[in-house]
Write an enzyme that holds these catalytic residues in place. Structure first.
Site, mmCIF file in Angstrom:
data_model
loop_
_atom_site.group_PDB
_atom_site.id
_atom_site.type_symbol
_atom_site.label_atom_id
_atom_site.label_comp_id
_atom_site.label_asym_id
_atom_site.label_seq_id
_atom_site.Cartn_x
_atom_site.Cartn_y
_atom_site.Cartn_z
ATOM 1 N N HIS A 304 0.833 -1.207 0.000
ATOM 2 C CA HIS A 304 0.000 0.000 0.000
ATOM 3 C C HIS A 304 0.872 1.263 0.000
ATOM 4 O O HIS A 304 0.684 2.152 -0.834
ATOM 5 C CB HIS A 304 -0.916 -0.029 1.232
ATOM 6 C CG HIS A 304 -1.808 1.163 1.369
ATOM 7 N ND1 HIS A 304 -3.114 1.166 0.935
ATOM 8 C CD2 HIS A 304 -1.588 2.396 1.887
ATOM 9 C CE1 HIS A 304 -3.655 2.345 1.176
ATOM 10 N NE2 HIS A 304 -2.745 3.112 1.756
ATOM 11 N N GLU A 305 1.809 1.320 0.920
ATOM 12 C CA GLU A 305 2.636 2.540 1.010
ATOM 13 C C GLU A 305 3.493 2.687 -0.231
ATOM 14 O O GLU A 305 3.681 3.786 -0.744
ATOM 15 C CB GLU A 305 3.509 2.529 2.268
ATOM 16 C CG GLU A 305 2.754 2.325 3.583
ATOM 17 C CD GLU A 305 1.566 3.234 3.788
ATOM 18 O OE1 GLU A 305 1.566 4.370 3.271
ATOM 19 O OE2 GLU A 305 0.598 2.814 4.467
ATOM 20 N N HIS A 308 1.514 4.086 -3.083
ATOM 21 C CA HIS A 308 1.242 5.528 -2.974
ATOM 22 C C HIS A 308 2.255 6.345 -3.779
ATOM 23 O O HIS A 308 1.992 7.493 -4.104
ATOM 24 C CB HIS A 308 1.317 5.972 -1.512
ATOM 25 C CG HIS A 308 -0.001 5.945 -0.784
ATOM 26 N ND1 HIS A 308 -1.165 6.449 -1.305
ATOM 27 C CD2 HIS A 308 -0.317 5.514 0.468
ATOM 28 C CE1 HIS A 308 -2.148 6.322 -0.416
ATOM 29 N NE2 HIS A 308 -1.665 5.742 0.668
ATOM 30 N N GLU A 327 -6.414 7.368 -1.190
ATOM 31 C CA GLU A 327 -6.572 6.229 -0.274
ATOM 32 C C GLU A 327 -7.454 5.121 -0.844
ATOM 33 O O GLU A 327 -7.091 3.953 -0.805
ATOM 34 C CB GLU A 327 -7.073 6.700 1.093
ATOM 35 C CG GLU A 327 -6.088 7.623 1.840
ATOM 36 C CD GLU A 327 -4.696 7.025 2.027
ATOM 37 O OE1 GLU A 327 -4.525 5.817 1.775
ATOM 38 O OE2 GLU A 327 -3.769 7.773 2.405
HETATM 39 N N1 B3K Z 1 -1.538 8.206 4.448
HETATM 40 C C1 B3K Z 1 -1.288 7.601 5.717
HETATM 41 C C2 B3K Z 1 -2.306 7.958 6.744
HETATM 42 C C3 B3K Z 1 -2.056 9.224 7.437
HETATM 43 C C4 B3K Z 1 -3.042 9.362 8.580
HETATM 44 C C5 B3K Z 1 -2.963 10.679 9.258
HETATM 45 N N2 B3K Z 1 -3.882 10.741 10.379
HETATM 46 C C6 B3K Z 1 -1.185 6.117 5.630
HETATM 47 C C7 B3K Z 1 -1.819 5.471 4.461
HETATM 48 O O1 B3K Z 1 -3.011 5.489 4.261
HETATM 49 O O2 B3K Z 1 -1.104 4.952 3.641
HETATM 50 ZN ZN ZN Z 2 -2.840 5.062 2.196
#
Ligand code: B3K
Ligand code: ZN
Length: 877
Positions: A304-305, A308, A327
């Protein structure tokens, strides 16, 4: 902290930024209590902003040391600085370089937003609004800049210094005990993707060559001594990088990709450009310390990361209302990745279980909101199941509607058209419309209308005419702020299963064949007549859970038993069993006695004995719906004790009727050889441990001894912990002995003792609340570590319905007190805990009144954070 009600921020108020930032040069000198941040911003007036607008920068609790323009200190009267803002009313030119020096105290930062310390190391978390806790900045996601970061620290204290992008240079600072590193990120990015890390960390190295031949140095940084636990994460990272090239044509774009695992983190992980920061729970694993579920989570979150990097970083969000743009899409991508790495049907079942447990529940209560909200008071409260999981479902429906190729061409256009931009949902949908010629204006309603649509389907077979008529009626119940609902576009995948178990052809009255087995529902009421059917079919609707809806139909129990045995769609085989079980559980809870479960047992037996079925699938199909799912299905006047009793009775009936099958399965599913976290072996363990659970249920000395035997002999955490969790359900002396033995063995391993805490918090008996209170006093618990709080308090509030909803209200009081005491330290974790009250209106009146009283106690407290105030307010509205 708030003095009054938090201010609403509205999507309709969006205005482009008045000032843009081309480059950011940061010079950050790390110090435990006084880290010095010098930031040079190349500011430029935005031609699309308000003419003559001042430079207005965000801050949050900052201490300004110095302000200079083009190197010259700015006189006191020429600007206004508070801890939370910095304004230059009359900027010197339309382009200038502003130099700002601030001091921050990372040790005092208990919110874990901005620059903070974890196990002595320095790290940052900026999404969504943490960068303003480091320096003054236009801290919004549509201001994209190129960052260069110089990090300086004591060599002993922080030998490792990491930033976004590529390392430019590093070295000692002669004559001092300090050293530095300079990192440059060539890709313009919003401030929320900024990160730095400094500390004593060990590097687990890796290497990857992209499809076009770019070598990438990979590094997973962990606390020293934990290097042997990062192997699986590294493997998952490489597989993710390859998969994104193959499935989406996306290559990595820097020379390095680093991941840092930290032990104090508010959520799962963070996709900072080139420097992902992870909750160590989602990186560290060995067979002795991590379960199969942990391995699957690590794989999914690493992916997932990483994904992104394109969906979130290269193309980011224009504003926080568009959060689902990155997301929902990235969850969809990680789900697809895991489906390709593991079993697609089993992954789908697990995802839908999660969706229903979390998102459907959210959508049915006071915290319901659209996938793209239109107003928020605290954006941190919108990292929700609706934005993430329902957001992913909407992308999945888009793919179902457009087909594989149409979807891919829309994605390709999205990457081409919006690379380097801060985009919106409209931009995203326009790419699919333009690439395929589809009109998606009606489909877009999924982003703005909240609530879970209901679809009532009635099938009628006409033997003489050889037709099957399907009448559908859709409606969406009202949700906060939205009373009148419109019909949405529902891609309904379906099949008509003939008496021989094979799908019959789907030919409509006008002779058209139904494309890919999907009909599109767009109105409140619609009918479809299928022709040429020489025998009565059984309708298998919403195959693969093609739309996130609550479906009801007129199938008989016999039809469901038939589908459970024959449907070519594995999801609906699973769902048929669940539907039989849910019906029994609802009736059992309402009537105080369980109806005879013969149909369900018949269906379950066939699944258990079917040699063609994947063990992982069997384990999912035979796991009964959870108490919360039953409660959600009941919907009003819920009595958690009655739900529990019905479920207990059904579990006993299962255990009795399927005893031989479970005994055979327990033996047959034993695995040999060294532990492998792969899907096949994990599936066998899941089915074996499910069998053990049912076999132990009678609680006889032999049954307890079998569970105890597995607990002692297990060579991996999955089997050991499953046996412990089973023993924990029985009030026998062996339980205490096993819990104590487990504690002694893993006392020094916080990720494992978290499991031990969770398990005890979830025991459904009256002594649990006192036990939870006692556990808070142990050294393995800490109120300042989010993982510990979630493991113990979170598990109690969300994983133990009968005890959280105790009739004396003490469960609610306990949670309210924890939320209030935690709020001043870590509002994000506190507000997340408080959202456990989101189902309170569905409870029977006595409990509802007690829950409301506890919620009011929170709402009325002085000095609440915006986070907690917002959840309390909305829960009570
Ligand atoms: N984008 C971050 C989440 C950040 C949350 C801030 N409260 C993790 C993710 O969804 O990949
Ligand atoms: Zn995310």
């Amino acid at each position: 902290m708030r003095d009054a009600e938090p201010h609403p921020v509205r999507l309709s108020d969006y205005r482009p930024p008045d000032w843009l930032v081309d480059t950011v040069d940061l010079d950050i000198s790390l110090h435990p209590t006084a880290s010095r941040v010098i930031s040079r911003l190349a500011l430029r007036r935005n031609p699309e902003g308000q003419p003559d607008a001042p430079v207005a920068l965000d801050g949050d609790g900052l201490t300004l040391v110095r302000l200079a323009i083009a190197g010259v200190p700015v006189a006191g009267g020429a600007f206004e600085a508070t801890p939370d803002s910095l304004t230059i009313s009359v900027p010197p030119a339309d382009r200038f370089v502003l130099e700002v020096e601030t001091l921050v105290d990372p040790t005092a930062n208990t919110q874990l937003m901005g620059l903070y310390r974890t196990s002595g190391n320095y790290c940052t978390q900026c999404e969504p609004e943490g960068f303003r806790r480091i320096t003054y900045f236009p801290d919004r996601s549509d201001v994209l800049a190129v960052y260069t970061t110089r990090i300086e620290a004591d060599r002993e204290e922080a030998p490792v210094l990491l930033g976004n992008g590529n390392l430019v240079k590093s070295g000692p600072i002669e004559g001092t005990s300090r050293h530095y590193a300079v990192w440059h990120d060539p890709w313009p990015k919003p401030s929320y993707l900024f990160a730095l890390v400094g500390g004593r960390l060990a590097k687990v190295p890796g290497h990857f060559v992209t499809a076009s031949g770019r070598p990438v140095e990979l590094g997973i940084y962990v606390e020293i001594g934990k290097q042997d636990r990062a192997g699986y994460a590294m493997d998952a990272l490489k597989r993710s990088m390859r998969w994104d090239e193959q499935a989406f044509g996306r290559e990595y774009d820097l020379d390095v990709f680093n991941i840092v695992a930290v032990s104090d983190f508010n959520m799962g992980a963070m996709e900072n450009k080139g420097l992902n920061v992870f909750n160590d729970k989602y990186v560290l694993a060995t067979p002795e310390t991590a379960t199969d579920a942990d391995y699957a989570n690590i794989e999914a979150i690493i992916a997932h990361e990483y994904f992104h990097n394109w969906t979130g970083n290269r193309i980011t969000c224009r504003d926080w209302f568009q959060l689902c743009l990155k997301e929902g899409l990235t969850v969809f991508r990680d789900q697809e990745f895991s489906s390709d790495q593991r079993s697609r049907p089993v992954k789908r079942i697990a995802d839908v279980r999660l969706l229903k447990a979390q998102q459907f529940t959210e959508d049915a209560g006071p915290l319901a909101h659209p996938v793209r909200p239109e107003m928020y008071r605290e954006i941190n409260n919108f990292y929700t199941a609706t934005v993430y999981e329902k957001g992913a479902e909407v992308v999945r429906m888009l793919k179902t509607l457009l087909g594989e190729d149409g979807f891919r061409s829309g994605m390709d256009l999205y990457f081409k058209r919006h690379d380097g931009h801060a985009a919106t949902i409209e931009d995203f949908l326009a790419c699919f419309a333009d690439a395929t010629g589809h009109d998606l204006s009606h489909f877009a309603l999924w982003y703005s209308q909240s609530g879970t649509p209901r679809l009532e389907a009635t099938g009628t077979y006409d033997g003489e005419a050889g037709t099957f008529r399907l009448d559908v009626f859709q409606s969406t119940p009202p949700t906060p702020g939205q009373t009148d609902k419109k019909p949405v576009v529902i891609p309904l995948a379906l099949g008509l299963v003939g008496p021989n178990g094979h799908d019959m052809p789907l030919v409509l009255e006008d002779g058209r064949k139904v494309d890919h087995g999907v009909v599109e529902i767009t109105k409140h009421r619609q009918s479809f007549v299928f022709t040429g059917l020489g025998a009565r079919p059984v309708a298998s609707l919403n195959r693969g859970f093609s739309a996130p809806i609550n479906l009801s139909n007129n199938l008989s129990a016999a039809d469901l038993v038939f589908l459970a045995a024959h449907d070519s769609d594995p999801f609906n085989r699973f769902d048929a069993i669940q539907a039989l079980a849910l019906d029994l559980l609802k009736r059992g809870a309402a009537e105080g006695a369980l109806p005879v479960p013969d149909d369900l047992i018949d269906a379950a037996l066939r699944v258990l004995d079917d040699p063609a079925l994947d063990p992982a699938f069997k384990a999912q199909a035979l796991a009964l719906p959870g108490e919360s799912e039953v409660a959600r299905e009941i919907g009003t006047n819920v009595d958690p004790d009655a739900v529990f009793a019905a479920r207990k009775a059904l579990r006993r009936a299962f255990a009795e009727a399927l005893a031989d099958g479970f005994a055979r399965t327990y033996e047959a599913m034993a695995t040999s050889g060294p532990y492998s976290p792969g899907a096949a072996a994990a599936g066998r363990r899941a089915l074996r441990n499910l069998s053990l659970d049912y076999l132990t249920l009678p609680g006889t000395p032999e049954a307890i001894a079998r569970a105890q035997g597995q607990f002692r002999a297990a060579d991996n955490m999955t089997d050991r912990f499953a046996a412990l969790a089973i023993l924990a359900q029985h009030d026998v002396p062996e339980r205490r002995a096993a819990l104590d033995a487990f504690y002694r063995r893993f006392e020094s391993d916080p990720l494992v003792t978290d499991k031990w805490l969770s398990l005890q918090a979830q025991i459904p008996e009256a002594a649990t609340l006192d036990r939870v209170r006692d556990l808070t006093l142990l050294p393995v618990f800490s109120m300042s570590n989010p993982n510990r709080v979630r493991a113990l308090i979170g598990a109690f509030a969300t994983g133990n319905p009968t005890q959280f909803h105790r009739l004396d209200g003490q469960g609610y009081d306990f949670l309210a007190d924890v939320v209030l005491s935690l709020d001043s330290k870590n509002p994000q974790v506190a507000s997340r805990l408080l959202s456990a009250f989101k189902t309170w209106r569905q409870l029977e009146p006595r409990r509802a009144a007690l829950a409301e009283r506890s919620l009011r106690k929170v709402a009325d407290a002085a000095g609440l954070s915006d986070d907690v105030a917002d959840i309390a307010m909305r829960s009570l509205a």
